[in-house]
Design an enzyme around this catalytic site. Sequence first.
Site, PDB file in Angstrom:
ATOM      1  CE  LYS A  82       8.255 -34.002   9.018  1.00  0.00           C
ATOM      2  NZ  LYS A  82       9.320 -34.138  10.020  1.00  0.00           N
ATOM      3  N   PRO A 118      13.073 -40.328   6.358  1.00  0.00           N
ATOM      4  CG  PRO A 118      13.858 -41.981   7.791  1.00  0.00           C
ATOM      5  CD  PRO A 118      14.314 -40.931   6.854  1.00  0.00           C
ATOM      6  N   GLY A 189      10.800 -44.497  20.735  1.00  0.00           N
ATOM      7  CA  GLY A 189      10.390 -44.723  22.122  1.00  0.00           C
ATOM      8  C   GLY A 189      10.896 -46.045  22.673  1.00  0.00           C
ATOM      9  CG  ASP A 207       2.456 -47.825  21.694  1.00  0.00           C
ATOM     10  OD1 ASP A 207       1.505 -48.034  20.912  1.00  0.00           O
ATOM     11  OD2 ASP A 207       3.571 -47.432  21.315  1.00  0.00           O
ATOM     12  CG  ASN A 265       8.914 -33.681  14.639  1.00  0.00           C
ATOM     13  OD1 ASN A 265       9.871 -32.986  14.957  1.00  0.00           O
ATOM     14  ND2 ASN A 265       9.033 -34.747  13.860  1.00  0.00           N
TER      15      ASN A 265
HETATM   16  P1  NAI Z   1       6.774 -44.812  15.219  1.00  0.00           P
HETATM   17  O1  NAI Z   1       5.654 -44.680  14.244  1.00  0.00           O
HETATM   18  O2  NAI Z   1       7.806 -45.876  15.032  1.00  0.00           O
HETATM   19  O3  NAI Z   1       6.190 -44.994  16.708  1.00  0.00           O
HETATM   20  C1  NAI Z   1       5.120 -44.285  17.209  1.00  0.00           C
HETATM   21  C2  NAI Z   1       4.527 -45.106  18.367  1.00  0.00           C
HETATM   22  O4  NAI Z   1       3.534 -44.332  19.022  1.00  0.00           O
HETATM   23  C3  NAI Z   1       3.863 -46.406  17.925  1.00  0.00           C
HETATM   24  O5  NAI Z   1       4.253 -47.468  18.759  1.00  0.00           O
HETATM   25  C4  NAI Z   1       2.366 -46.093  18.087  1.00  0.00           C
HETATM   26  O6  NAI Z   1       1.582 -47.247  18.374  1.00  0.00           O
HETATM   27  C5  NAI Z   1       2.401 -45.142  19.258  1.00  0.00           C
HETATM   28  N1  NAI Z   1       1.234 -44.265  19.373  1.00  0.00           N
HETATM   29  C6  NAI Z   1       0.524 -43.655  18.393  1.00  0.00           C
HETATM   30  N2  NAI Z   1      -0.464 -42.923  18.916  1.00  0.00           N
HETATM   31  C7  NAI Z   1      -0.361 -43.038  20.271  1.00  0.00           C
HETATM   32  C8  NAI Z   1      -1.080 -42.502  21.362  1.00  0.00           C
HETATM   33  N3  NAI Z   1      -2.119 -41.687  21.179  1.00  0.00           N
HETATM   34  N4  NAI Z   1      -0.694 -42.842  22.621  1.00  0.00           N
HETATM   35  C9  NAI Z   1       0.342 -43.682  22.826  1.00  0.00           C
HETATM   36  N5  NAI Z   1       1.055 -44.222  21.810  1.00  0.00           N
HETATM   37  C10 NAI Z   1       0.712 -43.906  20.562  1.00  0.00           C
HETATM   38  O7  NAI Z   1       7.460 -43.346  15.253  1.00  0.00           O
HETATM   39  P2  NAI Z   1       8.945 -42.978  15.693  1.00  0.00           P
HETATM   40  O8  NAI Z   1       9.848 -43.006  14.531  1.00  0.00           O
HETATM   41  O9  NAI Z   1       9.274 -43.723  16.933  1.00  0.00           O
HETATM   42  O10 NAI Z   1       8.756 -41.422  16.057  1.00  0.00           O
HETATM   43  C11 NAI Z   1       8.058 -41.031  17.225  1.00  0.00           C
HETATM   44  C12 NAI Z   1       7.845 -39.516  17.205  1.00  0.00           C
HETATM   45  O11 NAI Z   1       9.117 -38.857  17.157  1.00  0.00           O
HETATM   46  C13 NAI Z   1       7.067 -39.015  15.998  1.00  0.00           C
HETATM   47  O12 NAI Z   1       6.278 -37.918  16.402  1.00  0.00           O
HETATM   48  C14 NAI Z   1       8.156 -38.527  15.048  1.00  0.00           C
HETATM   49  O13 NAI Z   1       7.694 -37.502  14.195  1.00  0.00           O
HETATM   50  C15 NAI Z   1       9.181 -38.005  16.023  1.00  0.00           C
HETATM   51  N6  NAI Z   1      10.538 -38.007  15.497  1.00  0.00           N
HETATM   52  C16 NAI Z   1      11.084 -39.161  15.017  1.00  0.00           C
HETATM   53  C17 NAI Z   1      12.385 -39.159  14.532  1.00  0.00           C
HETATM   54  C18 NAI Z   1      13.019 -40.424  14.038  1.00  0.00           C
HETATM   55  O14 NAI Z   1      14.241 -40.392  13.790  1.00  0.00           O
HETATM   56  N7  NAI Z   1      12.287 -41.519  13.890  1.00  0.00           N
HETATM   57  C19 NAI Z   1      13.187 -37.931  14.489  1.00  0.00           C
HETATM   58  C20 NAI Z   1      12.525 -36.789  15.077  1.00  0.00           C
HETATM   59  C21 NAI Z   1      11.241 -36.836  15.547  1.00  0.00           C
HETATM   60  N1  PHE Z   2      11.878 -37.303  10.619  1.00  0.00           N
HETATM   61  C1  PHE Z   2      13.067 -36.515  10.797  1.00  0.00           C
HETATM   62  C2  PHE Z   2      12.811 -35.381  11.784  1.00  0.00           C
HETATM   63  O1  PHE Z   2      11.675 -35.040  12.069  1.00  0.00           O
HETATM   64  C3  PHE Z   2      13.410 -35.955   9.467  1.00  0.00           C
HETATM   65  C4  PHE Z   2      14.742 -36.241   8.899  1.00  0.00           C
HETATM   66  C5  PHE Z   2      15.384 -37.454   8.998  1.00  0.00           C
HETATM   67  C6  PHE Z   2      15.322 -35.237   8.208  1.00  0.00           C
HETATM   68  C7  PHE Z   2      16.611 -37.609   8.421  1.00  0.00           C
HETATM   69  C8  PHE Z   2      16.557 -35.391   7.617  1.00  0.00           C
HETATM   70  C9  PHE Z   2      17.198 -36.597   7.743  1.00  0.00           C
HETATM   71  O2  PHE Z   2      13.750 -34.797  12.310  1.00  0.00           O
END
Ligand code: NAI
Ligand code: PHE
Length: 352
Positions: A82, A118, A189, A207, A265
């Site tokens: 990471k 990302p 989400g 959110d 995560n």
């Molecule tokens: P993002 O940054 O697009 O969305 C996060 C959302 O959570 C935003 O709308 C933000 O306003 C909201 N937020 C932040 N703090 C908050 C709180 N205290 N209470 C309520 N809402 C809150 O992130 P994304 O890509 O949707 O990822 C979400 C989670 O899933 C992260 O923890 C990320 O590490 C994990 N994840 C994402 C993956 C992906 O493919 N994008 C893959 C694996 C895990």
């Molecule tokens: N943000 C992804 C995760 O936490 C990391 C990732 C994306 C790794 C794409 C490899 C390829 O799972």
Amino acid sequence: MDQAFEHRLAGWDGEHVVIRYDPASSTWMFVCIHSTRLGPAGGGTRLRVYPRPAAALADGLLLAKAMTTKLAVAGLPLGGGKAVLAVPALPDPVTRARIIDRYADLVASLRGTYLTGPDMNTSESDMDRIARRCPYVFCRSVAAGGSGSSAPATAVGVLHGIRASVQYALDAGDLRGISVLVQGLGGVGSHLARLLADAGATLLVADVDAGRVQQAVRALGAKPVEPDAVVGTACDVFAPCAIGGVIDLQAAETLTCRIVAGAANNQLTDPRVARQLRDRGVLYAPDFVINAGGALHGVGLEKLGWDQAELQRHLAGIGETLTGIYREADQDDISTHEAAQRLAQRRLDAAR
Ligand code: NAI
Ligand code: PHE
């Protein structure tokens, strides 16, 4: 190096950490390579404001370790890593471009030991920029020849995980009338919320961004929940899809849901929380199992030559893997976190 750095590094069982400081942007960069036993280390690039550089390092170390387990359980030929870019404030576009370029040179210098993608606050356009200076990157935009955002695939994987969990804990064959609270309506989400609404679930959403909540209320008929009321809100399934560390020992005592199954995560502050959830009869879908869809998307489509049908099969496999983990946890009276760790360890040992 201050004591906080020493303390954190000494207690870590990973392979190495590369640290760079960019004085022009006051940004600390940590690339944490936890394991290369199954292949080069894969893991996203997180850009965030932290109270201290040592807190960023601590986050990177934990997240890299979780990636080793995630990729092993997902059966992907990559180790875990990471990268954390600890910025003093979220950067303007010019500063962001400079930080990303410096970071891309750092990743290039590792010559393929670390492959990135990302994560929080980084997107396809950042991956496109990294790709200008080094080839070790997943999830560039489709226009630039990549597989695009991993968020939709992550959401599909989480949906399969929720279905499997609901079947296991509630003996329900579909999601109609099952209440699901989605915390965080970002890339993952918001997509998950739409899938759940389509499946007939009763949707609750929270959110910190009120605009995103309003959008889900209007478009999906979701019921809004205040961000700080999430833990105490009654529902069948709590789906954390925002930040890590949302369930500590105290929250685990307060939760009134039957299932915790979401994308974020490192949802638990401590593995003991998983045991406590088990003792309270709450089924916990280990985050590093249920959220593997993003990695399956990036690595499967770009490195393993999968087509969409193959990717969808692997995303559905997340549900089957979880069911196996739940059975083993019940059989041996261990937490689902421990059962998932065992599965990862068996795969890592087999590669020794
Ligand atoms: P993002 O940054 O697009 O969305 C996060 C959302 O959570 C935003 O709308 C933000 O306003 C909201 N937020 C932040 N703090 C908050 C709180 N205290 N209470 C309520 N809402 C809150 O992130 P994304 O890509 O949707 O990822 C979400 C989670 O899933 C992260 O923890 C990320 O590490 C994990 N994840 C994402 C993956 C992906 O493919 N994008 C893959 C694996 C895990
Ligand atoms: N943000 C992804 C995760 O936490 C990391 C990732 C994306 C790794 C794409 C490899 C390829 O799972």
